[in-house]
Design a protein around this motif. Structure first.
Motif, PDB file in Angstrom:
ATOM      1  N   SER A 130      37.253  34.011  44.062  1.00  0.00           N
ATOM      2  CA  SER A 130      38.578  33.807  44.655  1.00  0.00           C
ATOM      3  C   SER A 130      39.214  32.522  44.160  1.00  0.00           C
ATOM      4  O   SER A 130      40.416  32.320  44.306  1.00  0.00           O
ATOM      5  N   THR A 168      42.574  38.749  52.471  1.00  0.00           N
ATOM      6  CA  THR A 168      43.981  39.090  52.240  1.00  0.00           C
ATOM      7  C   THR A 168      44.121  40.590  52.428  1.00  0.00           C
ATOM      8  O   THR A 168      43.150  41.329  52.265  1.00  0.00           O
ATOM      9  N   GLU A 169      45.319  41.024  52.781  1.00  0.00           N
ATOM     10  CA  GLU A 169      45.538  42.464  52.873  1.00  0.00           C
ATOM     11  C   GLU A 169      46.136  43.009  51.591  1.00  0.00           C
ATOM     12  O   GLU A 169      46.413  44.207  51.476  1.00  0.00           O
ATOM     13  N   ASP A 170      46.345  42.141  50.621  1.00  0.00           N
ATOM     14  CA  ASP A 170      46.911  42.530  49.334  1.00  0.00           C
ATOM     15  C   ASP A 170      45.803  43.177  48.486  1.00  0.00           C
ATOM     16  O   ASP A 170      44.954  42.490  47.925  1.00  0.00           O
ATOM     17  N   VAL A 171      45.823  44.488  48.424  1.00  0.00           N
ATOM     18  CA  VAL A 171      44.736  45.214  47.770  1.00  0.00           C
ATOM     19  C   VAL A 171      44.681  44.906  46.269  1.00  0.00           C
ATOM     20  O   VAL A 171      43.597  44.815  45.681  1.00  0.00           O
ATOM     21  N   ALA A 172      45.850  44.706  45.659  1.00  0.00           N
ATOM     22  CA  ALA A 172      45.852  44.388  44.224  1.00  0.00           C
ATOM     23  C   ALA A 172      45.156  43.051  43.974  1.00  0.00           C
ATOM     24  O   ALA A 172      44.408  42.889  43.004  1.00  0.00           O
ATOM     25  N   LEU A 173      45.380  42.098  44.875  1.00  0.00           N
ATOM     26  CA  LEU A 173      44.717  40.792  44.741  1.00  0.00           C
ATOM     27  C   LEU A 173      43.199  40.929  44.956  1.00  0.00           C
ATOM     28  O   LEU A 173      42.399  40.370  44.206  1.00  0.00           O
ATOM     29  N   GLN A 174      42.826  41.682  45.990  1.00  0.00           N
ATOM     30  CA  GLN A 174      41.389  41.944  46.202  1.00  0.00           C
ATOM     31  C   GLN A 174      40.766  42.522  44.937  1.00  0.00           C
ATOM     32  O   GLN A 174      39.720  42.069  44.461  1.00  0.00           O
ATOM     33  N   ARG A 175      41.439  43.517  44.385  1.00  0.00           N
ATOM     34  CA  ARG A 175      40.865  44.200  43.217  1.00  0.00           C
ATOM     35  C   ARG A 175      40.761  43.272  42.018  1.00  0.00           C
ATOM     36  O   ARG A 175      39.785  43.328  41.270  1.00  0.00           O
ATOM     37  N   SER A 176      41.754  42.414  41.828  1.00  0.00           N
ATOM     38  CA  SER A 176      41.684  41.524  40.659  1.00  0.00           C
ATOM     39  C   SER A 176      40.530  40.535  40.814  1.00  0.00           C
ATOM     40  O   SER A 176      39.876  40.164  39.841  1.00  0.00           O
ATOM     41  N   ASP A 205      37.252  44.857  53.155  1.00  0.00           N
ATOM     42  CA  ASP A 205      37.727  45.101  51.786  1.00  0.00           C
ATOM     43  C   ASP A 205      36.766  45.946  50.945  1.00  0.00           C
ATOM     44  O   ASP A 205      36.788  45.878  49.724  1.00  0.00           O
TER      45      ASP A 205
END
Ligand SMILES: *Cc1c(COP(=O)(O)O)cnc(C)c1O
Length: 235
Positions: A130, A168-176, A205
């Motif tokens: 992260s 975070t709830e931002d799935v794109a950020l989690q995935r990156s 997540d």
């Protein structure tokens, strides 16, 4: 039906669903049940349903629990919390795998302290995926060289990498962030290391982690419920 049965079955169903959604086989993603702060009786109840691997954050607490559960064949304890060097001996005696190795010295001490009558201790290198300064783990660009050094130790076996995405709830950020850990595995394999584990994804997540190649997800609250007694527990 025991108190955790619905939740444990639900976690397995979420894993299977997430795997199938990205064309992976549910059997390729294992569940580590994170029992930190919960008593030995809770571990025993979930073990009785067929769960064998449990994740713990506090060395001393886990050692006590394990002593209470000595009658359970195949029970496996995994350290996922930070490890200080003065706890490495007890950790090497208590756990089957340590996923929070973030420097060579810790791995060396674990190898030296692993009892001769036990199989080699499995290790994962923890990577700070992260980039948050408060999080443990080596930087992604230092992960493979640490892995190469850890892989040479005699009484441990390097299995792969562990990481925690930022909340975070931002799935794109989690995935990156999870993709960074998968890249560590790919780079380590390209460097000739026989690694096979990517431990990433928690209650909030796990879907993103499985989409990015997690081979193990670490699920606590979604199985055991909210944690209350984390404060005041010695590491
Ligand atoms: C506590 C913990 C988990 C489990 O978190 P939940 O959100 O309860 O699923 C997973 N990994 C690590 C490293 C943890 O400390």
């Amino acid at each position: 039906m025991g108190p955790y049965e619905n939740a444990w079955q639900g976690a397995l169903a979420r894993i299977a669903h997430a795997a199938q959604a990205v064309g992976r086989s549910p059997g390729d993603v294992s569940l580590l049940a994170v029992s930190k702060t919960f008593p030995a009786a809770a571990v025993r109840a979930v073990y009785a349903m067929g769960q064998q691997e449990f994740g713990e954050n506090y060395v001393q607490d886990a050692a006590q629990k394990r002593a209470e559960l000595g009658d359970l064949p195949g029970l496996s304890f995994v350290l996922i919390g930070p490890l200080q060097s003065n706890k490495t001996k007890l950790a090497a005696e208590t756990f089957d795998r340590v996923e929070s190795v973030d420097r060579l010295k810790i791995a060396e001490r674990l190898s030296a302290a692993r009892p001769a009558d036990r199989p080699p201790l499995e290790l994962l290198v923890q990577v700070n995926i992260s980039g948050e300064v408060t999080k443990s783990g080596v930087r992604p660009d230092a992960a493979v060289s640490l892995a190469e050094e850890v892989a040479r130790l005699p009484r441990t076996v390097l299995r792969g990498f562990m990481g925690i995405a930022e909340p975070t709830e931002d799935v794109a950020l989690q995935r990156s962030q999870f993709a960074r850990l998968r890249h560590c595995l790919e780079d380590a394999r390209a460097a000739g290391l026989a690694v096979d584990m990517v431990s990433m994804g928690m209650s909030d997540d796990l879907e993103a982690a499985i989409a990015e190649g997690a081979t193990e997800v670490r699920i606590g609250s979604a199985i055991f419920g909210p944690r209350h007694r984390e404060k005041g527990l010695a590491q």
